[in-house]
Write an enzyme that holds these catalytic residues in place. Structure first.
Site, PDB file in Angstrom:
ATOM      1  N   HIS A  17       0.839  -1.204   0.000  1.00 27.83           N
ATOM      2  CA  HIS A  17       0.000   0.000   0.000  1.00 27.83           C
ATOM      3  C   HIS A  17       0.880   1.263   0.000  1.00 27.83           C
ATOM      4  O   HIS A  17       0.600   2.216  -0.714  1.00 27.83           O
ATOM      5  CB  HIS A  17      -0.863   0.061   1.275  1.00 27.83           C
ATOM      6  CG  HIS A  17      -1.899  -1.012   1.401  1.00 27.83           C
ATOM      7  ND1 HIS A  17      -2.024  -1.794   2.525  1.00 27.83           N
ATOM      8  CD2 HIS A  17      -2.885  -1.418   0.566  1.00 27.83           C
ATOM      9  CE1 HIS A  17      -3.042  -2.629   2.376  1.00 27.83           C
ATOM     10  NE2 HIS A  17      -3.570  -2.438   1.191  1.00 27.83           N
ATOM     11  N   LYS A  41     -16.992  -6.644   7.166  1.00 24.05           N
ATOM     12  CA  LYS A  41     -15.887  -7.617   7.116  1.00 24.05           C
ATOM     13  C   LYS A  41     -15.359  -7.862   8.520  1.00 24.05           C
ATOM     14  O   LYS A  41     -15.382  -6.970   9.359  1.00 24.05           O
ATOM     15  CB  LYS A  41     -14.727  -7.031   6.285  1.00 24.05           C
ATOM     16  CG  LYS A  41     -14.834  -7.274   4.804  1.00 24.05           C
ATOM     17  CD  LYS A  41     -13.452  -6.993   4.192  1.00 24.05           C
ATOM     18  CE  LYS A  41     -13.514  -6.719   2.709  1.00 24.05           C
ATOM     19  NZ  LYS A  41     -12.224  -6.306   2.166  1.00 24.05           N
ATOM     20  N   ARG A  90      -2.647  -5.904  -8.464  1.00 22.72           N
ATOM     21  CA  ARG A  90      -1.704  -7.018  -8.422  1.00 22.72           C
ATOM     22  C   ARG A  90      -2.026  -7.953  -9.580  1.00 22.72           C
ATOM     23  O   ARG A  90      -3.164  -7.976 -10.050  1.00 22.72           O
ATOM     24  CB  ARG A  90      -1.793  -7.746  -7.081  1.00 22.72           C
ATOM     25  CG  ARG A  90      -1.118  -6.972  -5.972  1.00 22.72           C
ATOM     26  CD  ARG A  90      -1.644  -7.370  -4.629  1.00 22.72           C
ATOM     27  NE  ARG A  90      -3.064  -7.030  -4.502  1.00 22.72           N
ATOM     28  CZ  ARG A  90      -3.778  -7.183  -3.409  1.00 22.72           C
ATOM     29  NH1 ARG A  90      -3.221  -7.686  -2.352  1.00 22.72           N
ATOM     30  NH2 ARG A  90      -5.049  -6.847  -3.375  1.00 22.72           N
ATOM     31  N   SER A 128      -2.886  -7.851   2.854  1.00 18.93           N
ATOM     32  CA  SER A 128      -2.954  -7.765   4.319  1.00 18.93           C
ATOM     33  C   SER A 128      -3.291  -9.133   4.901  1.00 18.93           C
ATOM     34  O   SER A 128      -2.714  -9.550   5.911  1.00 18.93           O
ATOM     35  CB  SER A 128      -4.017  -6.748   4.741  1.00 18.93           C
ATOM     36  OG  SER A 128      -3.670  -5.461   4.291  1.00 18.93           O
TER      37      SER A 128
HETATM   38  P1  ADP Z   1      -9.979  -3.229  -0.304  1.00 21.39           P
HETATM   39  O1  ADP Z   1     -10.763  -3.837   0.816  1.00 21.39           O
HETATM   40  O2  ADP Z   1     -10.630  -2.024  -0.928  1.00 21.39           O
HETATM   41  O3  ADP Z   1      -9.460  -4.190  -1.335  1.00 21.39           O
HETATM   42  P2  ADP Z   1      -7.259  -3.106   0.634  1.00 21.39           P
HETATM   43  O4  ADP Z   1      -6.777  -2.424   1.837  1.00 21.39           O
HETATM   44  O5  ADP Z   1      -7.145  -4.589   0.584  1.00 21.39           O
HETATM   45  O6  ADP Z   1      -8.739  -2.601   0.446  1.00 21.39           O
HETATM   46  O7  ADP Z   1      -6.519  -2.530  -0.647  1.00 21.39           O
HETATM   47  C1  ADP Z   1      -6.585  -1.165  -1.012  1.00 21.39           C
HETATM   48  C2  ADP Z   1      -5.991  -0.988  -2.409  1.00 21.39           C
HETATM   49  O8  ADP Z   1      -4.605  -1.310  -2.393  1.00 21.39           O
HETATM   50  C3  ADP Z   1      -6.598  -1.871  -3.486  1.00 21.39           C
HETATM   51  O9  ADP Z   1      -6.606  -1.142  -4.703  1.00 21.39           O
HETATM   52  C4  ADP Z   1      -5.631  -3.036  -3.579  1.00 21.39           C
HETATM   53  O10 ADP Z   1      -5.682  -3.643  -4.838  1.00 21.39           O
HETATM   54  C5  ADP Z   1      -4.324  -2.309  -3.363  1.00 21.39           C
HETATM   55  N1  ADP Z   1      -3.266  -3.191  -2.842  1.00 21.39           N
HETATM   56  C6  ADP Z   1      -3.335  -4.042  -1.800  1.00 21.39           C
HETATM   57  N2  ADP Z   1      -2.167  -4.689  -1.612  1.00 21.39           N
HETATM   58  C7  ADP Z   1      -1.327  -4.231  -2.595  1.00 21.39           C
HETATM   59  C8  ADP Z   1       0.025  -4.527  -2.978  1.00 21.39           C
HETATM   60  N3  ADP Z   1       0.734  -5.446  -2.336  1.00 21.39           N
HETATM   61  N4  ADP Z   1       0.556  -3.853  -4.019  1.00 21.39           N
HETATM   62  C9  ADP Z   1      -0.182  -2.940  -4.687  1.00 21.39           C
HETATM   63  N5  ADP Z   1      -1.460  -2.623  -4.404  1.00 21.39           N
HETATM   64  C10 ADP Z   1      -2.035  -3.252  -3.371  1.00 21.39           C
END
Ligand code: ADP
Length: 161
Positions: A17, A41, A90, A128
């Site tokens: 992130h 969630k 990803r 995460s």
């Molecule tokens: P959500 O519940 O909206 O998916 P996340 O916190 O999981 O929220 O992710 C927020 C954003 O960050 C999303 O666009 C996700 O694809 C992106 N993201 C999560 N992990 C990574 C990573 N390792 N590299 C790049 N982008 C990521």
């Protein structure tokens, strides 16, 4: 001035992130990391904890601000005057869901442009939830999250170390 909203649940924020937020901060004048309350969630960290962990993680980046929200993402984008929505992609995992969401968001707020950043190679397989699984099995997560996040995971009993 271009304001970009980077929304998500960030449970907790990872280096993947942070990589996206940092890269976006070079392109736009201001980045708002919007942390959705995500009531539907089962999450490890509370809304307040997720906001605090993210705020510390980007404290060194002057044009990034972390804000909590609990309304539809496009409405929050309107509220903070964001013209751009930032998301990270990803390899294959994110594409279909992002596409679907982008189509819906465009209907709800046609003026909001979506900019997707390709995940950096070292973070392609970092999520995460996967990171928490590694932590719960005693794996080393030091290269996946900032120090204070690893510490918070240990305090939650998610990480054994
Ligand atoms: P959500 O519940 O909206 O998916 P996340 O916190 O999981 O929220 O992710 C927020 C954003 O960050 C999303 O666009 C996700 O694809 C992106 N993201 C999560 N992990 C990574 C990573 N390792 N590299 C790049 N982008 C990521």
């Amino acid at each position: 001035m271009i304001i970009a909203l980077y929304p998500g649940s960030f449970d907790p924020i990872t280096n993947g992130h942070i990589d996206i937020a940092t890269r976006a901060s070079k392109l736009f004048d201001k980045i708002i990391i919007g942390i959705f309350s995500t009531p539907d969630k089962r999450l490890t960290f509370s809304h307040e904890e997720r906001v605090e962990l993210a705020t510390r993680a980007v404290a060194h980046l002057p044009n990034i601000e972390v804000m909590p929200y609990d309304i539809i993402t496009v409405d929050f984008a309107r509220q903070v005057n964001a013209q751009v929505l930032v998301r990270g992609l990803r390899m294959s995992a994110d594409y279909e869901r992002e596409f679907e969401m982008a189509m819906l968001n465009r209907k709800l707020y046609p003026g909001l442009e979506l900019v997707c950043f390709m995940a950096s190679q070292e973070y392609q397989f970092l999520s995460s939830s996967l990171m928490k699984e590694v932590a719960s099995l005693g794996g080393d997560i030091d290269s996946l999250v900032p120090k204070h996040v690893a510490e918070a995971l240990r305090n939650k009993g998610v990480s054994k170390e």
